[in-house]
Design a protein around this motif. Structure first.
Motif, PDB file in Angstrom:
ATOM      1  N   VAL A 128       0.517  -1.273   0.003  1.00  0.00           N
ATOM      2  CA  VAL A 128      -0.139   0.276  -0.158  1.00  0.00           C
ATOM      3  C   VAL A 128       0.964   1.380  -0.058  1.00  0.00           C
ATOM      4  CG1 VAL A 128      -1.969  -1.534   1.184  1.00  0.00           C
ATOM      5  CG2 VAL A 128      -0.057  -0.193   2.552  1.00  0.00           C
ATOM      6  N   ASP A 129       0.144   2.192  -0.560  1.00  0.00           N
ATOM      7  CA  ASP A 129       1.315   3.542  -0.326  1.00  0.00           C
ATOM      8  C   ASP A 129       0.722   4.211   0.485  1.00  0.00           C
ATOM      9  OD1 ASP A 129       2.275   5.701  -1.453  1.00  0.00           O
ATOM     10  OD2 ASP A 129       0.595   6.558  -2.698  1.00  0.00           O
ATOM     11  N   ALA A 130       1.476   4.476   2.011  1.00  0.00           N
ATOM     12  CA  ALA A 130       0.656   4.557   2.736  1.00  0.00           C
ATOM     13  C   ALA A 130       1.957   3.939   3.875  1.00  0.00           C
ATOM     14  CB  ALA A 130      -0.653   4.239   3.621  1.00  0.00           C
ATOM     15  N   THR A 131       2.263   4.643   4.696  1.00  0.00           N
ATOM     16  CA  THR A 131       3.497   4.735   6.201  1.00  0.00           C
ATOM     17  C   THR A 131       2.637   4.818   7.192  1.00  0.00           C
ATOM     18  OG1 THR A 131       3.487   7.700   6.103  1.00  0.00           O
ATOM     19  CG2 THR A 131       5.000   5.471   4.322  1.00  0.00           C
ATOM     20  N   ASP A 132       1.273   5.585   7.742  1.00  0.00           N
ATOM     21  CA  ASP A 132       1.081   5.154   8.727  1.00  0.00           C
ATOM     22  C   ASP A 132       0.276   3.766   9.000  1.00  0.00           C
ATOM     23  OD1 ASP A 132      -2.036   6.626   8.464  1.00  0.00           O
ATOM     24  OD2 ASP A 132      -0.437   7.483   6.730  1.00  0.00           O
ATOM     25  N   VAL A 133       0.416   2.832   9.714  1.00  0.00           N
ATOM     26  CA  VAL A 133      -1.322   2.110  10.204  1.00  0.00           C
ATOM     27  C   VAL A 133      -3.342   2.595   9.994  1.00  0.00           C
ATOM     28  CG1 VAL A 133      -1.995   0.809  11.442  1.00  0.00           C
ATOM     29  CG2 VAL A 133       0.759   1.795  12.141  1.00  0.00           C
ATOM     30  N   GLU A 134      -3.086   3.780   9.994  1.00  0.00           N
ATOM     31  CA  GLU A 134      -4.111   4.020   9.887  1.00  0.00           C
ATOM     32  C   GLU A 134      -4.672   4.287   8.397  1.00  0.00           C
ATOM     33  OE1 GLU A 134      -7.375   8.060  10.928  1.00  0.00           O
ATOM     34  OE2 GLU A 134      -5.302   8.464  12.082  1.00  0.00           O
ATOM     35  N   THR A 135      -3.831   4.760   7.946  1.00  0.00           N
ATOM     36  CA  THR A 135      -3.803   4.944   6.185  1.00  0.00           C
ATOM     37  C   THR A 135      -3.756   3.570   5.913  1.00  0.00           C
ATOM     38  OG1 THR A 135      -3.081   6.837   6.599  1.00  0.00           O
ATOM     39  CG2 THR A 135      -3.332   5.652   3.888  1.00  0.00           C
ATOM     40  N   ALA A 136      -3.200   2.771   5.992  1.00  0.00           N
ATOM     41  CA  ALA A 136      -3.107   1.490   5.465  1.00  0.00           C
ATOM     42  C   ALA A 136      -4.470   0.729   5.269  1.00  0.00           C
ATOM     43  CB  ALA A 136      -1.727   0.436   6.136  1.00  0.00           C
ATOM     44  N   HIS A 137      -4.368   0.989   6.968  1.00  0.00           N
ATOM     45  CA  HIS A 137      -6.104  -0.093   7.323  1.00  0.00           C
ATOM     46  C   HIS A 137      -7.040   0.535   6.046  1.00  0.00           C
ATOM     47  CE1 HIS A 137      -8.864  -1.681  10.279  1.00  0.00           C
ATOM     48  NE2 HIS A 137      -9.461  -0.478  10.187  1.00  0.00           N
ATOM     49  N   GLU A 138      -7.463   1.595   6.217  1.00  0.00           N
ATOM     50  CA  GLU A 138      -8.361   2.394   5.666  1.00  0.00           C
ATOM     51  C   GLU A 138      -8.369   1.606   4.274  1.00  0.00           C
ATOM     52  OE1 GLU A 138      -8.384   6.470   5.224  1.00  0.00           O
ATOM     53  OE2 GLU A 138      -8.700   7.014   7.856  1.00  0.00           O
ATOM     54  N   ILE A 139      -7.452   1.411   3.710  1.00  0.00           N
ATOM     55  CA  ILE A 139      -6.937   1.342   1.790  1.00  0.00           C
ATOM     56  C   ILE A 139      -6.960  -0.413   2.267  1.00  0.00           C
ATOM     57  CG2 ILE A 139      -5.004   0.489   0.206  1.00  0.00           C
ATOM     58  CD1 ILE A 139      -3.606   2.709   0.901  1.00  0.00           C
ATOM     59  N   THR A 140      -6.784  -1.387   3.289  1.00  0.00           N
ATOM     60  CA  THR A 140      -7.270  -2.329   3.340  1.00  0.00           C
ATOM     61  C   THR A 140      -8.584  -3.057   3.654  1.00  0.00           C
ATOM     62  OG1 THR A 140      -5.051  -3.021   4.516  1.00  0.00           O
ATOM     63  CG2 THR A 140      -6.707  -4.631   4.678  1.00  0.00           C
ATOM     64  N   GLU A 141      -8.828  -2.116   4.031  1.00  0.00           N
ATOM     65  CA  GLU A 141     -10.901  -2.508   4.412  1.00  0.00           C
ATOM     66  C   GLU A 141     -10.841  -2.126   2.999  1.00  0.00           C
ATOM     67  OE1 GLU A 141     -11.643   0.011   7.405  1.00  0.00           O
ATOM     68  OE2 GLU A 141     -12.605  -1.241   8.589  1.00  0.00           O
ATOM     69  N   ALA A 142     -10.925  -1.107   2.367  1.00  0.00           N
ATOM     70  CA  ALA A 142     -11.681  -0.781   0.958  1.00  0.00           C
ATOM     71  C   ALA A 142     -11.227  -2.255  -0.133  1.00  0.00           C
ATOM     72  CB  ALA A 142     -11.076   0.487   0.242  1.00  0.00           C
ATOM     73  N   VAL A 143     -10.471  -2.962  -0.008  1.00  0.00           N
ATOM     74  CA  VAL A 143      -9.762  -4.182  -0.445  1.00  0.00           C
ATOM     75  C   VAL A 143     -10.782  -4.940  -0.354  1.00  0.00           C
ATOM     76  CG1 VAL A 143      -8.160  -5.314  -0.913  1.00  0.00           C
ATOM     77  CG2 VAL A 143      -7.117  -3.268  -1.101  1.00  0.00           C
ATOM     78  N   GLU A 144     -10.580  -5.300   1.080  1.00  0.00           N
ATOM     79  CA  GLU A 144     -11.729  -6.146   1.241  1.00  0.00           C
ATOM     80  C   GLU A 144     -13.128  -5.473   1.049  1.00  0.00           C
ATOM     81  OE1 GLU A 144     -12.058  -6.152   5.673  1.00  0.00           O
ATOM     82  OE2 GLU A 144      -9.282  -7.431   5.413  1.00  0.00           O
ATOM     83  N   ALA A 145     -13.509  -4.884   1.118  1.00  0.00           N
ATOM     84  CA  ALA A 145     -15.194  -4.190   0.526  1.00  0.00           C
ATOM     85  C   ALA A 145     -14.965  -4.669  -1.321  1.00  0.00           C
ATOM     86  CB  ALA A 145     -15.108  -2.552   0.658  1.00  0.00           C
ATOM     87  N   HIS A 146     -13.888  -4.363  -1.404  1.00  0.00           N
ATOM     88  CA  HIS A 146     -14.014  -4.817  -3.066  1.00  0.00           C
ATOM     89  C   HIS A 146     -14.583  -6.249  -3.941  1.00  0.00           C
ATOM     90  CE1 HIS A 146     -13.446  -0.518  -4.142  1.00  0.00           C
ATOM     91  NE2 HIS A 146     -13.318  -0.443  -5.474  1.00  0.00           N
ATOM     92  N   LEU A 147     -13.472  -6.656  -3.155  1.00  0.00           N
ATOM     93  CA  LEU A 147     -13.531  -8.237  -2.834  1.00  0.00           C
ATOM     94  C   LEU A 147     -14.662  -8.728  -2.413  1.00  0.00           C
ATOM     95  CD1 LEU A 147      -9.860  -9.198  -1.488  1.00  0.00           C
ATOM     96  CD2 LEU A 147     -10.419  -8.645  -3.948  1.00  0.00           C
ATOM     97  N   GLU A 148     -15.542  -8.779  -0.843  1.00  0.00           N
ATOM     98  CA  GLU A 148     -16.514  -9.316  -0.606  1.00  0.00           C
ATOM     99  C   GLU A 148     -17.678  -8.577  -1.716  1.00  0.00           C
ATOM    100  OE1 GLU A 148     -17.161  -7.175   3.008  1.00  0.00           O
ATOM    101  OE2 GLU A 148     -15.962  -8.510   4.268  1.00  0.00           O
ATOM    102  N   GLU A 149     -18.112  -7.814  -2.432  1.00  0.00           N
ATOM    103  CA  GLU A 149     -18.733  -7.551  -3.428  1.00  0.00           C
ATOM    104  C   GLU A 149     -18.220  -8.320  -4.812  1.00  0.00           C
ATOM    105  OE1 GLU A 149     -19.859  -3.429  -6.215  1.00  0.00           O
ATOM    106  OE2 GLU A 149     -18.679  -3.229  -4.734  1.00  0.00           O
ATOM    107  N   ARG A 150     -17.508  -8.785  -5.532  1.00  0.00           N
ATOM    108  CA  ARG A 150     -17.351  -9.277  -6.713  1.00  0.00           C
ATOM    109  C   ARG A 150     -17.258 -10.321  -6.027  1.00  0.00           C
ATOM    110  NH1 ARG A 150     -17.090 -12.276 -10.239  1.00  0.00           N
ATOM    111  NH2 ARG A 150     -15.455 -12.183 -11.942  1.00  0.00           N
TER     112      ARG A 150
END
Length: 300
Positions: A252-274
Motif C-alpha cells: 500500500v501507498d501508506a506509511t501510517d497504520v491508519e491509512t494502511a488500514h483504510e486501504i485494506t478495508e476498501a480492498v476487502e469491500a471490493h472483494l466481498e462485492e465481487r
C-alpha cells in the motif's frame, strides 16, 4: 455471513427419503415376484438412494456455516464429506450388481415372469423418481447445496436405470427375450459407476483446497482500489458462490497504520462485492517492498 440452509436441506431430504423408501419397496416386491435380476439390481440402487438421504441428514446436521472455537473456518466440509459417502455407496452398488449378473451368466436361473400390472407399477416408480430428481435439483440449485445436487445426480441415474430395466421387462413380457434381463444388468452397473464418479469429481476440489478463484482475477479487482501499489502471494480456496477464503500480501501507498488500514478495508469491500460470500486475510506491506509473484509457482 454465510446463510444457514440446513433446515431447507433437511426438509427436502426427509421428503425424498420417504419417497425413495416407497420406490425401493415397490421394486423389491416386483423384482421378487417376477424373479428379475435387473430389477432387483435396480432395487439395490434404490437402497443406496435411501441410505444417501440418511447420510445427507447426518452430514447436514454437522455442516453449520458458522465458525466456532474448534472449527474457525466453519463446518461446511462435512457436507462435502457426505457427498463423498454417496460416491462410496454407489461404488458398492456397482460391485453388487456386476457380481449378481456374472453369477446369473455362469449358473443360470429361473426365467423372469412378468405381467402387465407389474409393468404399470414400474411406471409409477419411474414417475416418483423423476419427481424426486427434479425437486432435489431445483432446491439444490436455489440454495447451492452440494449434498442435494449430488443426491439429485444419483436419482437421475436411477431414472435411466429404471427406464432401461422397464424396457427390458417389456421385451421379456411381449417377446419372451429372457436374455435381456441379464444383459441390462451391466449397463445398470455402468450408470451407477458413472454417477458415483461425477459426485466424487465435483466435491474433491473443496476437500483438497483447490484454487477457488484465479489469482489474476483477484489481482485485477484489488488493483482498482486507490492506494494499492501491488498485491502478491494470492491464495484462495472454497467454492465460489458458497464460501471462499482469500489470503494475500498487499503493498500500500501508506506509511501510517491508519491509512494502511483504510486501504485494506476498501480492498476487502471490493472483494466481498465481487466474490461474496468471502473471508479475507491480508498481510500489509510498505511501499518500498517489491514482488512480481502474483501467486505461488507450480514448482518442479
Amino acid at each position: 455471513m454465510v446463510a444457514d440452509r440446513r433446515s431447507t436441506v433437511r426438509k427436502v431430504l426427509i421428503i425424498t427419503l420417504i419417497l425413495n423408501l416407497a420406490v425401493m419397496g415397490l421394486k423389491v416386491f416386483v423384482g421378487t415376484v417376477t424373479g428379475s435380476l435387473s430389477l432387483l439390481a435396480d432395487a439395490l440402487h434404490s437402497i443406496t438412494d435411501s441410505a444417501n438421504n440418511i447420510l445427507g441428514l447426518v452430514a447436514s446436521h454437522f455442516s453449520s456455516p458458522e465458525p466456532d472455537r474448534n472449527h474457525p473456518y466453519g463446518h461446511q466440509k462435512f457436507e462435502a464429506l457426505g457427498a463423498l459417502g454417496i460416491a462410496a455407496f454407489l461404488g458398492i452398488a456397482c460391485f453388487e450388481i456386476l457380481q449378481g449378473a456374472i453369477a446369473r451368466l455362469i449358473d443360470g436361473g429361473e426365467p423372469v415372469r412378468i405381467q402387465g400390472s407389474e409393468l404399470w407399477l414400474l411406471l409409477v416408480v419411474l414417475g416418483v423418481n423423476i419427481f424426486v430428481a427434479f425437486y432435489e435439483r431445483y432446491v439444490g440449485q436455489r440454495i447451492d447445496s452440494p449434498i442435494l445436487l449430488a443426491d439429485a445426480k444419483h436419482t437421475m441415474s436411477d431414472i435411466w436405470v429404471t427406464i432401461s430395466v422397464l424396457a427390458g421387462l417389456i421385451g421379456i413380457w411381449s417377446l419372451g427375450f429372457q436374455w435381456l434381463d441379464v444383459v441390462l444388468s451391466f449397463p445398470v452397473a455402468l450408470l451407477v459407476f458413472w454417477s458415483g464418479w461425477t459426485v466424487l469429481r465435483d466435491n474433491l476440489p473443496w476437500l483438497v483446497d483447490e484454487v477457488a478463484i484465479a489469482p489474476e482475477a483477484i489481482h485485477d479487482v484489488v488493483m482498482q482500489v486507490p492506494g494499492v501499489l501491488n498485491c502478491h502471494s494470492i491464495a484462495s480456496r472454497g467454492l465460489l458462490g458458497r464460501q471462499v477464503f482469500i489470503e494475500m500480501h498487499l503493498i500500500v501507498d501508506a506509511t501510517d497504520v491508519e491509512t494502511a488500514h483504510e486501504i485494506t478495508e476498501a480492498v476487502e469491500a471490493h472483494l466481498e462485492e465481487r466474490f461474496s460470500p468471502v473471508r479475507i486475510s491480508i498481510h500489509v506491506e510498505p511501499p518500498r517492498y517489491h514482488s512480481n509473484e502474483i501467486s505461488y509457482s507450480t514448482g518442479e
